[in-house]
Every structure is written in C-alpha cells, then in structure tokens.
Design a protein around this motif. Structure first.
Motif, PDB file in Angstrom:
ATOM      1  N   GLN A   1      27.742 -12.902 -19.894  1.00 37.36           N
ATOM      2  CA  GLN A   1      27.450 -14.628 -20.161  1.00 37.36           C
ATOM      3  C   GLN A   1      28.280 -15.130 -21.057  1.00 37.36           C
ATOM      4  O   GLN A   1      29.209 -14.961 -21.696  1.00 37.36           O
ATOM      5  N   VAL A   2      28.545 -16.542 -20.259  1.00 39.57           N
ATOM      6  CA  VAL A   2      29.162 -17.366 -20.780  1.00 39.57           C
ATOM      7  C   VAL A   2      28.820 -18.566 -21.139  1.00 39.57           C
ATOM      8  O   VAL A   2      29.827 -19.523 -21.622  1.00 39.57           O
ATOM      9  N   GLY A   3      27.703 -19.124 -21.328  1.00 36.91           N
ATOM     10  CA  GLY A   3      27.204 -20.327 -21.568  1.00 36.91           C
ATOM     11  C   GLY A   3      25.611 -20.003 -21.760  1.00 36.91           C
ATOM     12  O   GLY A   3      25.082 -19.413 -21.308  1.00 36.91           O
ATOM     13  N   PHE A   4      25.285 -21.019 -22.513  1.00 34.39           N
ATOM     14  CA  PHE A   4      23.746 -21.355 -22.171  1.00 34.39           C
ATOM     15  C   PHE A   4      23.637 -22.644 -22.594  1.00 34.39           C
ATOM     16  O   PHE A   4      23.819 -23.613 -23.045  1.00 34.39           O
ATOM     17  N   ALA A   5      22.233 -22.795 -22.073  1.00 35.47           N
ATOM     18  CA  ALA A   5      21.486 -24.612 -22.813  1.00 35.47           C
ATOM     19  C   ALA A   5      20.174 -24.357 -22.547  1.00 35.47           C
ATOM     20  O   ALA A   5      19.248 -23.113 -22.129  1.00 35.47           O
TER      21      ALA A   5
ATOM     22  N   LYS B   1       7.266 -29.305 -19.778  1.00 38.34           N
ATOM     23  CA  LYS B   1       7.698 -28.829 -17.968  1.00 38.34           C
ATOM     24  C   LYS B   1       6.899 -30.307 -17.462  1.00 38.34           C
ATOM     25  O   LYS B   1       6.836 -30.021 -16.655  1.00 38.34           O
ATOM     26  N   ALA B   2       6.021 -30.736 -18.057  1.00 35.17           N
ATOM     27  CA  ALA B   2       5.281 -32.213 -17.517  1.00 35.17           C
ATOM     28  C   ALA B   2       5.474 -33.412 -18.332  1.00 35.17           C
ATOM     29  O   ALA B   2       5.672 -34.605 -17.167  1.00 35.17           O
ATOM     30  N   THR B   3       6.210 -33.755 -19.908  1.00 37.36           N
ATOM     31  CA  THR B   3       6.123 -34.980 -19.788  1.00 37.36           C
ATOM     32  C   THR B   3       7.572 -35.253 -20.918  1.00 37.36           C
ATOM     33  O   THR B   3       7.823 -35.832 -20.898  1.00 37.36           O
ATOM     34  N   PHE B   4       7.806 -34.183 -21.895  1.00 36.50           N
ATOM     35  CA  PHE B   4       8.459 -34.167 -22.534  1.00 36.50           C
ATOM     36  C   PHE B   4       9.413 -33.018 -22.332  1.00 36.50           C
ATOM     37  O   PHE B   4       9.356 -32.077 -22.304  1.00 36.50           O
ATOM     38  N   ALA B   5      11.080 -33.070 -22.830  1.00 32.27           N
ATOM     39  CA  ALA B   5      12.309 -32.223 -23.359  1.00 32.27           C
ATOM     40  C   ALA B   5      12.830 -32.251 -24.241  1.00 32.27           C
ATOM     41  O   ALA B   5      13.317 -33.119 -24.020  1.00 32.27           O
ATOM     42  N   TYR B   6      12.982 -31.186 -25.230  1.00 33.26           N
ATOM     43  CA  TYR B   6      14.554 -31.154 -26.074  1.00 33.26           C
ATOM     44  C   TYR B   6      15.264 -30.578 -25.350  1.00 33.26           C
ATOM     45  O   TYR B   6      15.377 -28.741 -25.527  1.00 33.26           O
ATOM     46  N   LEU B   7      16.322 -30.929 -24.792  1.00 32.53           N
ATOM     47  CA  LEU B   7      17.495 -29.808 -24.884  1.00 32.53           C
ATOM     48  C   LEU B   7      18.621 -29.271 -26.147  1.00 32.53           C
ATOM     49  O   LEU B   7      18.862 -30.342 -27.096  1.00 32.53           O
ATOM     50  N   ALA B   8      18.953 -28.329 -26.525  1.00 36.56           N
ATOM     51  CA  ALA B   8      19.019 -27.677 -27.421  1.00 36.56           C
ATOM     52  C   ALA B   8      19.845 -26.135 -27.554  1.00 36.56           C
ATOM     53  O   ALA B   8      20.069 -26.313 -26.218  1.00 36.56           O
TER      54      ALA B   8
END
Length: 144
Positions: free
Chosen positions: A55-59, A65-72
C-alpha cells in the motif's frame, strides 16, 4: 497508472501503513490505532497499491453515498510522490459511480488546495452556515 491500482476493498487495506502515516499527520497526530481502525471500518475507503501489493496511498470518505461525503485522510507515501498518484486517486474518488449525484462533498486541507481545485473543490461560499464541535487535541493524552 502502470504498476499501481486503486481498490475500494477494505480487506486489502494495510492498517499499519495507514496508521503510521495518519498518526503523524498534521490533521490526526497521535490518533490511536483502534480509533483509526473504527474510522476505516465505517468509511468508504480507497487504497492505492503497487503491483507487488504494497500500500502506497489511501483516502476515505464519510458518506451516505446519496447526498453527502466528507473526504478525509488522503495521502500518498512520500516515496511515491511526484508521479501523479494523488491526482489519480482524487479523480477516481470524484468520478466513482457510488458518489455521483451527491449534493455536497467537502474536505479540509491546510496545504493541498491546488490539487483538489483541479477536481472541482472550491472554498466554502457561505462558511457562516457551517458549525462544528471541534476537539483539536483529542488524541494528545496530556490534554485530552
């Protein structure tokens, strides 16, 4: 990208690699491994892997999955930066079929505005409408 792949299968994730990076990041310094594991298990995750399986990356996204997402917790290991992997990762996320039609996808970054703006992220137009409960030192045992 040749020699790399992205997977949304949590069974492939290397929690040791993820924890080693995230626990030393500016945004989650000192996060306990058990807390991060719980976050990963309850998120929609994207792992980036070399063809060898390392593994070299991640998010991860906190999303319905319908109205909102927070990317972290987005990262590419330093040894693999500068070859376009972060761009490919963010592009893969925003174009993922399960994330189409969201009303809002947000993130917080101190230093990667240029990367995210290439994929449609913009500063919050009305920041005064947002509120938060914030415990910036929650992982620091001496102040928690």
């Amino acid at each position: 990208m040749k020699g790399f792949r992205i997977s949304t299968n949590n069974d492939e994730l290397d929690l040791n690699v993820i924890h080693q990076f995230v626990s030393t990041s500016y945004w989650a310094q000192g996060i306990p491994k058990s807390t991060l594991e719980k976050a990963v298990l309850n998120s929609f995750c994207f792992g980036m892997f070399e063809s060898s399986g390392s593994q070299v990356g991640f998010a991860r996204l906190i999303t319905d999955k319908a109205t909102f997402a927070y990317l972290a917790d987005v990262f590419i290991l330093e040894s693999h930066r500068g070859i376009g992997l972060s761009k490919w990762l963010v592009k893969t996320i925003v174009e993922h079929p399960d994330l189409q039609g969201l009303r809002r996808m947000v993130l917080a970054t101190r230093d990667a505005h240029g990367l995210y703006s290439q994929y449609g992220f913009k500063p919050i137009e009305n920041p005064e409408i947002l509120m938060q409960i914030w415990h910036p030192n929650i992982y620091n045992k001496s102040t928690a």
